[in-house]
Scaffold this motif. Structure first.
Motif, PDB file in Angstrom:
ATOM      1  N   PHE A  26       0.833  -1.199   0.000  1.00 41.82           N
ATOM      2  CA  PHE A  26       0.000   0.000   0.000  1.00 41.82           C
ATOM      3  C   PHE A  26       0.869   1.251   0.000  1.00 41.82           C
ATOM      4  O   PHE A  26       0.631   2.197  -0.759  1.00 41.82           O
ATOM      5  N   GLU A  30       1.001   4.086  -2.882  1.00 42.35           N
ATOM      6  CA  GLU A  30       0.726   5.495  -2.586  1.00 42.35           C
ATOM      7  C   GLU A  30       1.894   6.387  -3.019  1.00 42.35           C
ATOM      8  O   GLU A  30       1.698   7.441  -3.611  1.00 42.35           O
ATOM      9  N   LYS A  31       3.115   5.924  -2.760  1.00 40.13           N
ATOM     10  CA  LYS A  31       4.301   6.678  -3.166  1.00 40.13           C
ATOM     11  C   LYS A  31       4.379   6.779  -4.695  1.00 40.13           C
ATOM     12  O   LYS A  31       4.689   7.831  -5.249  1.00 40.13           O
ATOM     13  N   ASN A  34       1.885   9.348  -5.920  1.00 37.51           N
ATOM     14  CA  ASN A  34       2.337  10.701  -5.619  1.00 37.51           C
ATOM     15  C   ASN A  34       3.493  11.132  -6.510  1.00 37.51           C
ATOM     16  O   ASN A  34       3.518  12.268  -7.002  1.00 37.51           O
ATOM     17  N   TRP A  69      -7.795   7.880  -8.642  1.00 38.28           N
ATOM     18  CA  TRP A  69      -6.548   7.500  -7.981  1.00 38.28           C
ATOM     19  C   TRP A  69      -5.792   8.703  -7.425  1.00 38.28           C
ATOM     20  O   TRP A  69      -4.945   8.550  -6.564  1.00 38.28           O
ATOM     21  N   TYR A  74      -7.785   7.306   0.983  1.00 34.37           N
ATOM     22  CA  TYR A  74      -7.342   5.972   1.356  1.00 34.37           C
ATOM     23  C   TYR A  74      -7.369   5.759   2.860  1.00 34.37           C
ATOM     24  O   TYR A  74      -6.823   4.786   3.360  1.00 34.37           O
TER      25      TYR A  74
END
Length: 109
Positions: A26, A30-31, A34, A69, A74
């Motif tokens: 996860f 997420e990284k 970003n 997205w 989240y």
């Protein structure tokens, strides 16, 4: 047969390991989201800087922000992971407590 809800130290370790794997995946996802968002944003900014007669940043940034997205919340995933970790820690504490302090099944005085 034994109760499937019972956890042994080996099963607890496996569950904790798998939970760690999910949490790491996860965080990597997420990284990744970003980094790609920031990269795309910088590319558009440079484009508009060098191609002033044809700016496109505003259009694409608006479309980018509309993507699920990018604007995704989240927190529900974080809350679930936290609950899983809490449950696993509680199970480990209960097992340790039960082992060191077995319940007193004697009738009350």
């Amino acid at each position: 047969g034994s109760d499937d809800r019972e956890t042994t130290p080996d099963k607890e370790t496996l569950l904790l390991h798998r939970t760690d794997e999910v949490a790491e995946c996860f965080l990597r996802l997420e990284k990744y989201v970003n980094i790609n968002f920031m990269g795309f944003h910088k590319i558009l900014k440079k484009h508009d800087k060098y191609v002033m007669n044809n700016p496109c940043r505003e259009f694409y940034v608006a479309r980018l922000h509309a993507q699920a997205w990018v604007r995704g919340d989240y927190s529900d995933i974080v809350v679930r992971l936290s609950a899983i970790y809490s449950t696993l820690r509680k199970d480990a504490l209960d097992t340790a407590t039960t082992t060191t302090n077995p319940p007193n099944n004697a009738p009350p005085d």
